[in-house]
Scaffold this motif. Sequence first.
Motif, PDB file in Angstrom:
ATOM      1  N   ILE A  10       6.473   8.393  14.629  1.00 13.20           N
ATOM      2  CA  ILE A  10       6.001   7.260  13.354  1.00 13.20           C
ATOM      3  C   ILE A  10       6.145   5.739  13.803  1.00 13.20           C
ATOM      4  O   ILE A  10       5.212   4.937  13.618  1.00 13.20           O
ATOM      5  CB  ILE A  10       6.892   7.672  12.245  1.00 13.20           C
ATOM      6  N   LYS A 493      -3.924   6.321   3.666  1.00 14.85           N
ATOM      7  CA  LYS A 493      -2.673   6.106   2.755  1.00 14.85           C
ATOM      8  C   LYS A 493      -1.584   5.924   3.600  1.00 14.85           C
ATOM      9  O   LYS A 493      -0.822   5.047   3.498  1.00 14.85           O
ATOM     10  CB  LYS A 493      -2.436   7.077   2.021  1.00 14.85           C
ATOM     11  N   GLU A 494      -1.371   6.589   4.851  1.00 21.84           N
ATOM     12  CA  GLU A 494      -0.166   6.371   5.883  1.00 21.84           C
ATOM     13  C   GLU A 494      -0.343   4.962   6.735  1.00 21.84           C
ATOM     14  O   GLU A 494       0.709   4.561   6.823  1.00 21.84           O
ATOM     15  CB  GLU A 494      -0.360   7.527   6.888  1.00 21.84           C
ATOM     16  N   ASN A 495      -1.589   4.680   6.499  1.00 19.35           N
ATOM     17  CA  ASN A 495      -1.610   3.247   7.202  1.00 19.35           C
ATOM     18  C   ASN A 495      -1.370   1.860   6.489  1.00 19.35           C
ATOM     19  O   ASN A 495      -1.626   0.963   6.742  1.00 19.35           O
ATOM     20  CB  ASN A 495      -2.842   3.187   8.373  1.00 19.35           C
TER      21      ASN A 495
END
Length: 757
Positions: A10, A493-495
């Motif tokens: 991550i 969303k994750e970025n």
Amino acid sequence: MKKWLGLVFILMGLSAIAQNKIIPAPLSVKPAPGYFTFDPTTYFLGNDQVAYKDGYVIKDFLIKYYNLPLKTATKSIGVGKHIALKYDSTLAVADGGYHILISPENITITGKNNGGVLYGLLSLMQLIEKTGNTVQIPCGEITDYPQFQYRGMHLDCSRHFFDMAFIKKYIDYLAMYKMNTFHWHLTDDQGWRIEIKQYPKLTEIGAWRDGTMVGHYRDQQYDNVRYGGFYTQKEIKEIVRYATDRHITIIPEIEMPGHCMAALAAYPELGCVKDTTYQVAKGWGVFEDVFCPNDSTFIFLENVLDEVMALFPSPYIHVGGDEVEKIRWKNCSHCQQLIKEKGLVNEHGLQSYFIQRIEKYVNSKGRSIIGWDEILEGGLAQNATIMSWRGEEGAILAAQQKHYAIMTPGSHCYFDYYQGAPQLEPLAIGGFVPLDKVYGFNPIPASLTPEQATYILGAQANIWTEYINFPEQVEYMLLPRMLALSEVLWTSKENKNYDDFLSRLLFHFQLLDKTNTNYAKSIYQINYKVTPASELNKLNITLLSNPQLGKIDVQTINVLNGSKNNFTYENPFTVSAETPYISAQLNGSIKNTPTTQIKLKFNKATGKSITLKNEPSKKYSADGGFTLINGVEATVNPSWNGSEWLGFLGTDLQAIIDLGEIDSIHSVTIGCLYDKLSWIYPAESVQIWVSTNGKNYEQAGKIKYNGDQKRNAITISSTVKTGRYIKIEAINLGTIPSGNPGAGSKPWLFIDEISVE
Ligand code: TNX
């Protein structure tokens, strides 16, 4: 162990993204060793006509932003490194997606349909590093595609007119940040802006008005300068071509059945009232005159739409449908007859009938309509797409009925609203949509099922231009908020990460500086919060800004001896009646950031304890009772949001202030707002009582009030000269007097600072 490895991955992912400066943040960036270095012979090699054109578009940007001229070719020219551009419809990404491979020898960009190559090039451009004469791009691989297929920006060219050069510039901003739809608001009450060959008066008469509102609507002031302009069909074709080259679809909006004063001024027979004349509107708002749904109006609109559809290849045509007053239809015999004949419920049914009839026509030409969410009222047209502007409700209803929807709620997408503290911003309509609010927007309403969510095509921000009369001001309202919206719509969303976005934004400000773009620096404003201090009669000041943007320099001024105290802000600090003036400014990389000036007014009540017997309305509750004794006087202009007023709808203010000890009391002053247009009236009367023990109160003064200032300071001299507790009652007027907006309804009572002398 496994968990730990996951964390490393991550972090690696994040650092790769953090290293680049791309907005909107791409899906995956894998850095590799080495650089691709440009030399004078480096050129774009387009494998097909569209890819070639994409190279052409980027060439302009490279010159503007990097002073880097590059050739474009369709065949290998034998010498020089090249950047290969090609479309591949089998690429395993969503439309508009792309894949970039950067090695020291060459660069390949493969794009999926609908702009993939252009978007790849835009990302590539943002990776360029230029030091002295060396221009290079770090090696690596990027895979990217958008989350939403509809990424829109709107511009109202009716309230104010923007020329061809600026429309192109606007389209460039959209393209640069991978937006793909331009919603062009071309007609409204204040001007008809598109040439229609069959109806020349639309622009001869409808494109011009005899004056314009100046200042805010609530001031009701006008100039009498003739104002107007329109786009010829030739110009429109040029703009459509320009946008198409940048993979932007233009959705034209022709407003009906309301917002049509300009059309009525040109062709009065289209209205319900016979033998009357209409004026192109000079002021803002919602007007009672609307199109009359008779046959000649429909023939007119169909003819207009024919010409519009011939100019704009967009699959969607926007037909407005918002804010339609029903009063003319109520009083029109033709309309009432039509309601009966068609078995419609009422005038709302007539609005549906109107839109559905137009929809059939548009559908018969192979296009679909979009309308503002009001077109849901009274039954939805067959396959209309909804633009949800009054919150997300419209989109939810549409999706539940399997209709497509585009999110453009006022709360996050109205770029005509303020983005910073109103007192530090140019005049705007009101509202508050700061950058972080836009960034935090989720276009999918939480209440939708995953299946329903597929009906949300994306989102759009709107720039209504009542208060925006120059291109520079459009830029100011657009940027940087559109960059946040672009990331909302493109980035997974994750970025998404606001702090990371801010650090990338600084680089984009530098790019925008190269073209003298007037982007807003509102994020550099320092907000503050005043809270009670542990010592009575002192106040605590908390300064609020994003630490990414720099440290805060603070200065306080002592009014007794004139001395100044400068320090770097670390923690909330305490001020007193001696140090009521505070200024704060960011000390970061951007120059000329705004200074926040805080001027506190101390009196015997400031920072003491206060209780309210009666809560203000939730919408206007600020910091509750403390707001009234926090030393900050509410401003009259220009927005209530984030303001210092407490608002009571139909109810009274009842407060008790505890001075902490028995003290002398001569007078009590209370601030009331007066703004008829917003249904706000000063207190009808104010009464005070004084007590030494908090139990037995003695009436100390009463005043009937009849002032007409915007901000009314009502002072009551106290007949009781000493005491510790002061009870204050400000009585709501009760009913809005006849002859005024909202007559007969409950008025608002807006109260701010209470001072005790
Ligand atoms: C509402 S949004 C309108 C516009 C105004 C705007 C001002 C919509 C469909 N109608 O006519 O310009 O508010 O924010």
